[in-house]
Design a protein around this motif. Structure first.
Motif, mmCIF file in Angstrom:
data_model
loop_
_atom_site.group_PDB
_atom_site.id
_atom_site.type_symbol
_atom_site.label_atom_id
_atom_site.label_comp_id
_atom_site.label_asym_id
_atom_site.label_seq_id
_atom_site.Cartn_x
_atom_site.Cartn_y
_atom_site.Cartn_z
ATOM 1 N N ASP A 28 -63.378 90.008 -10.027
ATOM 2 C CA ASP A 28 -63.632 89.134 -8.886
ATOM 3 C C ASP A 28 -64.970 89.533 -8.279
ATOM 4 O O ASP A 28 -65.557 90.538 -8.667
ATOM 5 N N ASP A 29 -65.456 88.737 -7.371
ATOM 6 C CA ASP A 29 -66.737 89.013 -6.733
ATOM 7 C C ASP A 29 -66.562 89.576 -5.327
ATOM 8 O O ASP A 29 -67.508 89.589 -4.545
ATOM 9 N N VAL A 30 -65.364 90.039 -5.017
ATOM 10 C CA VAL A 30 -65.048 90.462 -3.654
ATOM 11 C C VAL A 30 -64.960 91.977 -3.530
ATOM 12 O O VAL A 30 -65.567 92.569 -2.641
ATOM 13 N N ASN A 31 -64.202 92.611 -4.418
ATOM 14 C CA ASN A 31 -63.904 94.036 -4.280
ATOM 15 C C ASN A 31 -64.987 94.912 -4.903
ATOM 16 O O ASN A 31 -65.555 94.574 -5.937
ATOM 17 N N THR A 32 -65.238 96.046 -4.265
ATOM 18 C CA THR A 32 -66.256 96.977 -4.749
ATOM 19 C C THR A 32 -65.685 97.844 -5.877
ATOM 20 O O THR A 32 -64.471 97.971 -6.020
ATOM 21 N N PHE A 33 -66.589 98.435 -6.646
ATOM 22 C CA PHE A 33 -66.177 99.350 -7.703
ATOM 23 C C PHE A 33 -65.312 100.469 -7.130
ATOM 24 O O PHE A 33 -64.262 100.801 -7.684
ATOM 25 N N ASP A 34 -65.761 101.065 -6.042
ATOM 26 C CA ASP A 34 -65.031 102.189 -5.452
ATOM 27 C C ASP A 34 -63.630 101.787 -5.016
ATOM 28 O O ASP A 34 -62.674 102.536 -5.194
ATOM 29 N N PHE A 35 -63.490 100.601 -4.433
ATOM 30 C CA PHE A 35 -62.184 100.135 -3.991
ATOM 31 C C PHE A 35 -61.249 99.940 -5.180
ATOM 32 O O PHE A 35 -60.078 100.337 -5.143
ATOM 33 N N VAL A 36 -61.754 99.335 -6.252
ATOM 34 C CA VAL A 36 -60.930 99.107 -7.443
ATOM 35 C C VAL A 36 -60.535 100.442 -8.073
ATOM 36 O O VAL A 36 -59.374 100.647 -8.441
ATOM 37 N N ILE A 37 -61.482 101.351 -8.163
ATOM 38 C CA ILE A 37 -61.195 102.679 -8.726
ATOM 39 C C ILE A 37 -60.110 103.376 -7.906
ATOM 40 O O ILE A 37 -59.119 103.882 -8.457
ATOM 41 N N ASP A 38 -60.272 103.399 -6.599
ATOM 42 C CA ASP A 38 -59.283 104.040 -5.722
ATOM 43 C C ASP A 38 -57.909 103.376 -5.848
ATOM 44 O O ASP A 38 -56.881 104.053 -5.853
ATOM 45 N N SER A 39 -57.899 102.061 -5.977
ATOM 46 C CA SER A 39 -56.638 101.328 -6.106
ATOM 47 C C SER A 39 -55.928 101.668 -7.412
ATOM 48 O O SER A 39 -54.709 101.851 -7.436
ATOM 49 N N LEU A 40 -56.687 101.765 -8.500
ATOM 50 C CA LEU A 40 -56.082 102.102 -9.789
ATOM 51 C C LEU A 40 -55.540 103.532 -9.795
ATOM 52 O O LEU A 40 -54.485 103.797 -10.379
ATOM 53 N N ILE A 41 -56.229 104.433 -9.135
ATOM 54 C CA ILE A 41 -55.746 105.814 -9.035
ATOM 55 C C ILE A 41 -54.448 105.847 -8.235
ATOM 56 O O ILE A 41 -53.468 106.484 -8.635
ATOM 57 N N GLU A 42 -54.423 105.134 -7.131
ATOM 58 C CA GLU A 42 -53.249 105.132 -6.259
ATOM 59 C C GLU A 42 -52.058 104.410 -6.882
ATOM 60 O O GLU A 42 -50.949 104.941 -6.937
ATOM 61 N N VAL A 43 -52.281 103.194 -7.343
ATOM 62 C CA VAL A 43 -51.174 102.335 -7.773
ATOM 63 C C VAL A 43 -50.740 102.610 -9.214
ATOM 64 O O VAL A 43 -49.546 102.672 -9.508
ATOM 65 N N CYS A 44 -51.698 102.783 -10.108
ATOM 66 C CA CYS A 44 -51.383 102.942 -11.530
ATOM 67 C C CYS A 44 -51.377 104.398 -11.990
ATOM 68 O O CYS A 44 -51.153 104.666 -13.165
ATOM 69 N N THR A 79 -47.475 94.049 -7.804
ATOM 70 C CA THR A 79 -47.366 93.552 -6.431
ATOM 71 C C THR A 79 -48.275 94.344 -5.494
ATOM 72 O O THR A 79 -48.938 93.772 -4.622
ATOM 73 N N LYS A 80 -48.332 95.658 -5.677
ATOM 74 C CA LYS A 80 -49.207 96.502 -4.847
ATOM 75 C C LYS A 80 -50.674 96.161 -5.078
ATOM 76 O O LYS A 80 -51.461 96.106 -4.131
ATOM 77 N N LEU A 81 -51.051 95.951 -6.340
ATOM 78 C CA LEU A 81 -52.439 95.566 -6.629
ATOM 79 C C LEU A 81 -52.778 94.232 -5.971
ATOM 80 O O LEU A 81 -53.848 94.071 -5.378
ATOM 81 N N LEU A 82 -51.859 93.287 -6.062
ATOM 82 C CA LEU A 82 -52.077 91.975 -5.440
ATOM 83 C C LEU A 82 -52.177 92.089 -3.921
ATOM 84 O O LEU A 82 -53.022 91.426 -3.303
ATOM 85 N N SER A 83 -51.351 92.938 -3.328
ATOM 86 C CA SER A 83 -51.381 93.092 -1.873
ATOM 87 C C SER A 83 -52.687 93.728 -1.399
ATOM 88 O O SER A 83 -53.078 93.569 -0.250
ATOM 89 N N LYS A 84 -53.364 94.437 -2.283
ATOM 90 C CA LYS A 84 -54.665 95.022 -1.954
ATOM 91 C C LYS A 84 -55.806 94.014 -2.149
ATOM 92 O O LYS A 84 -56.953 94.339 -1.908
ATOM 93 N N GLY A 85 -55.468 92.803 -2.596
ATOM 94 C CA GLY A 85 -56.482 91.775 -2.766
ATOM 95 C C GLY A 85 -57.092 91.733 -4.159
ATOM 96 O O GLY A 85 -58.087 91.040 -4.385
ATOM 97 N N LEU A 86 -56.500 92.463 -5.114
ATOM 98 C CA LEU A 86 -56.993 92.432 -6.476
ATOM 99 C C LEU A 86 -56.306 91.297 -7.240
ATOM 100 O O LEU A 86 -55.205 90.873 -6.870
ATOM 101 N N SER A 87 -56.933 90.834 -8.304
ATOM 102 C CA SER A 87 -56.375 89.783 -9.139
ATOM 103 C C SER A 87 -55.731 90.433 -10.361
ATOM 104 O O SER A 87 -56.430 91.025 -11.185
ATOM 105 N N ALA A 88 -54.414 90.335 -10.471
ATOM 106 C CA ALA A 88 -53.695 90.956 -11.577
ATOM 107 C C ALA A 88 -52.478 90.126 -11.909
ATOM 108 O O ALA A 88 -51.966 89.365 -11.081
#
Length: 91
Positions: A28-44, A79-88
């Motif tokens: 997507d064109d919304v989320n930053t690299f750092d945000f996506v990285i942090d989200s994957l570490i936390e959720v996945c 569901t957690k990834l989606l709630s963070k605004g990521l597309s999954a």
């Protein structure tokens, strides 16, 4: 090993493979690299290196499988990834 045993092993392997699903993360064109990285570490539960590699693949390829497993395990993670605004989605 008998032919019957070989066939049963093939059936067991096929059943295991068909019960495997994937969470696919989309660019997507919304989320930053750092945000996506942090989200994957936390959720996945990715390592930093895994999360960075997935984020780069998502950016350049448009999507990346970020987690595999049984549907029930992946549903809450997706569901957690989606709630963070990521597309999954689970496929």
């Amino acid at each position: 090993m008998s032919t019957k045993t070989k066939k049963q092993d093939q059936v067991d392997t096929l059943e295991q493979e068909t019960n495997q699903y994937e969470i696919v993360l989309f660019n997507d064109d919304v989320n930053t690299f750092d945000f996506v990285i942090d989200s994957l570490i936390e959720v996945c539960e990715h390592t930093l290196e895994q999360a960075e590699q997935c984020t780069i693949l998502v950016h350049y390829k448009g999507k990346c499988t970020v987690k595999t497993g049984e549907y029930n395990e992946l549903k809450s993670r997706c569901t957690k990834l989606l709630s963070k605004g990521l597309s999954a989605e689970i496929v």
